[in-house]
Design an enzyme around this catalytic site. Sequence first.
Site, short mmCIF file in Angstrom:
data_model
loop_
_atom_site.label_atom_id
_atom_site.label_comp_id
_atom_site.label_asym_id
_atom_site.label_seq_id
_atom_site.Cartn_x
_atom_site.Cartn_y
_atom_site.Cartn_z
N GLU A 270 0.82 -1.21 0.00
CA GLU A 270 0.00 0.00 0.00
C GLU A 270 0.86 1.27 0.00
O GLU A 270 0.65 2.18 0.80
CB GLU A 270 -0.96 -0.02 1.20
CG GLU A 270 -1.88 -1.23 1.18
CD GLU A 270 -2.94 -1.26 2.27
OE1 GLU A 270 -2.68 -0.72 3.35
OE2 GLU A 270 -4.02 -1.82 2.01
N ASP A 349 -8.47 -9.03 3.75
CA ASP A 349 -8.20 -7.98 4.71
C ASP A 349 -9.27 -7.92 5.80
O ASP A 349 -10.11 -7.03 5.78
CB ASP A 349 -8.13 -6.63 3.97
CG ASP A 349 -7.51 -5.55 4.82
OD1 ASP A 349 -7.02 -5.86 5.92
OD2 ASP A 349 -7.51 -4.38 4.37
N GLU A 377 -12.39 -2.53 12.18
CA GLU A 377 -12.38 -1.76 10.94
C GLU A 377 -13.54 -2.14 10.01
O GLU A 377 -14.29 -1.28 9.56
CB GLU A 377 -11.05 -1.94 10.21
CG GLU A 377 -11.01 -1.25 8.86
CD GLU A 377 -9.68 -1.39 8.15
OE1 GLU A 377 -8.75 -2.00 8.71
OE2 GLU A 377 -9.58 -0.88 7.02
O1 GCW Z 1 -6.97 -2.83 5.80
C1 GCW Z 1 -5.93 -2.01 5.58
C2 GCW Z 1 -6.29 -0.81 6.35
C3 GCW Z 1 -5.12 0.11 6.47
C4 GCW Z 1 -3.98 -0.65 7.11
C5 GCW Z 1 -3.66 -1.86 6.25
C6 GCW Z 1 -2.58 -2.75 6.85
C7 GCW Z 1 -2.26 0.14 8.55
O2 GCW Z 1 -7.38 -0.19 5.74
O3 GCW Z 1 -5.53 1.19 7.24
O4 GCW Z 1 -2.84 0.14 7.30
O5 GCW Z 1 -4.79 -2.64 6.11
O6 GCW Z 1 -2.91 -3.75 7.44
O7 GCW Z 1 -1.41 -2.44 6.68
#
Ligand code: GCW
Length: 662
Positions: A270, A349, A377
Amino acid sequence: MQSEKWTQLWLDYHKMYDGKDSWIIAVTGFDKENTIIANALKEFTKGIEALTGETVLGTSEVMNALTFTVSQNVTLSKESYRIEGSHDGILLEASDENGVIYGVFAILRQIACGKKALEVEEAKAPSNPLRMMNHWDNMDGSIERGYSGDSFFFEDEEIVINDRTTDYARFMASIGINAVVINNVNVKGAASYLITDRYFDKVKELSDIFEGYGIKLYMSLNFASPIEIGGLDTCDPLDKEVIAWWQGKMKEVYEHLPNFGGFLVKADSEGRPGPFTYGRTQADGANMLGDVIKPYGGIIIWRCFVYNCTQDWRDTKTDRARAGYDYFKDLDGAYHDNVVLQIKNGPMDFQIREPVSPLLGGLQHTNQMLEVQIAQEYTGHQIDLCYLIPLYKEVLDFHTHCCRGKDTVADVVSGRTMGNALGGMAAVINTGDDENWTGNDLAAANTYGFGRLSFDTELTSEEIAREWIALTFNLPEKETTLLCNMLLGSRETYEKYTSPLGIGWMVTPMGHYGPSVDGYEYSRWGTYHRADHLGIGVDRTDKGTGYAQQYYEENAKMYNDPAACPEELILFFHHLPYTYMLKTGKTLIQHIYDSHFEGEKEAEDLSADWDKLKNVIPAQAFDRVRKRFDLQLDNAKEWRDQVNSYFYRKSGIPDEKNRTIY
Ligand code: GCW
């Protein structure tokens, strides 16, 4: 501003009975001045006095007093304890200081759950070597995916240390946590300087507080530190200058922080920097850091959350679910022995339901650690009730088929499968500086539960829920059962009114709360449900993306065949017509309707059940949770209506039961 008051969570001891005795303490084999021992004895004193009204008199000789004997027994394994009550008092044996503190909390827990002090009895060794909390706290005080206020570690780029810090460490020790990463894995700005003089003194202070409760402090690391704080023009892990820079940096870190545990690294993920930029592998990056930290006994925890986040929905072959395995499997065995790969429970995720990541156990010669998310989340932002322990249990109990016997995820990450010493469980924690730490008071059951489960993976979701209720609220049996059932069913309720059958997502982009069926359907993140007017689901079979083939044969076969695939995951693996007949005798579309109506109804029931507890839950906590149930109801209705309307419109197939679809 940080809140000045805070609750004591599950350490808010209630008087269980009126004891008639007093206590003295005898310590043999351990140094009473050791801070962990001293803290453990303080906890014992505080807890016994509150739970029984009995006084702990310290070590002075008192006639007829009971004795709390803490004794070293080196035949016991690391961090384990044995506690035994008798008419003379309680004996606690442990091989090391951590065992002592865990033993003390076990005594207090058993009394809070209904035993008399002299009846306590248990022998436990932790299931996992590493039992870790990951904070996604930023140095400006915000928390990435935080739903309980701001950070209690950082404010305005400074480290905050106060009584709350100590309470935090106590809470963590009481549930068996022995490692804490204090900062967000997305290391940016001031956080890159945590490994410099600017912060060493304060980090040391924090580390000392943690150390007093048997917790090692870890930090997230910026892979590009040689560039960002070192002034080099590369962070290529094979570059000599880069390696030399890291060697110097580690020396400096350990000069200031002798008890430092090591680093957690999010690389090539990311937008974060990593070895791929230089044509190097994940192993090149992780091993270089592993090597430079090795002389100091530190470890590198390397995340496997690496995937292409610039996908195109038209491309049906690239599958984000495949990414972890595709990037890491080939390098199995290449990672050095002080490197641990940290793997999210599912391949995507932290959705409400995903299959277990095929990397867990897919790697057979690499230290690995399970990562779960307590922070809600995608599971309701600590507004909606969602007790996550059943989800974690499913993951731990999953048979990977990586070998005969000892093949569950619990076996793999504990080290039992491969006989390795490093591994365990990590969780993205859900705390913040709200008065009650977790926003929703009931979300603390997840914080508590993760710790307890990481220490003892054999505990059931119900045992954990009952313990937490007893410790936190000490309710009568009827109300305990009511609240326990609310917790136990809440994950499936949430799943029903959001995105069932393993389809996931459909959430509002960015914020990840509330429905937006197509919110992520055309974006670059690889999170597609692929609904059209005929059907829905992602074909991950051998005819589709081939993801199902990443599992060992037994599981690969099961997932590949819609008739064998567990139905709660059927749309994760298969694209099916709305008329597909599920085992319940319902069509897929009817299941979607029914599930959403049911889920919303269950949310109403949860809310009504909470009202029944009004007289037994402290007013403030009751009200905080009450407000959240109101919001949860709105959310459940919104999900029900948006999802049902969307699929009614797409499929043109009406609800058999003729309910209102907007
Ligand atoms: O799901 C995503 C989240 C991000 C997070 C990432 C991760 C810390 O939306 O906010 O970043 O995973 O796990 O690295």
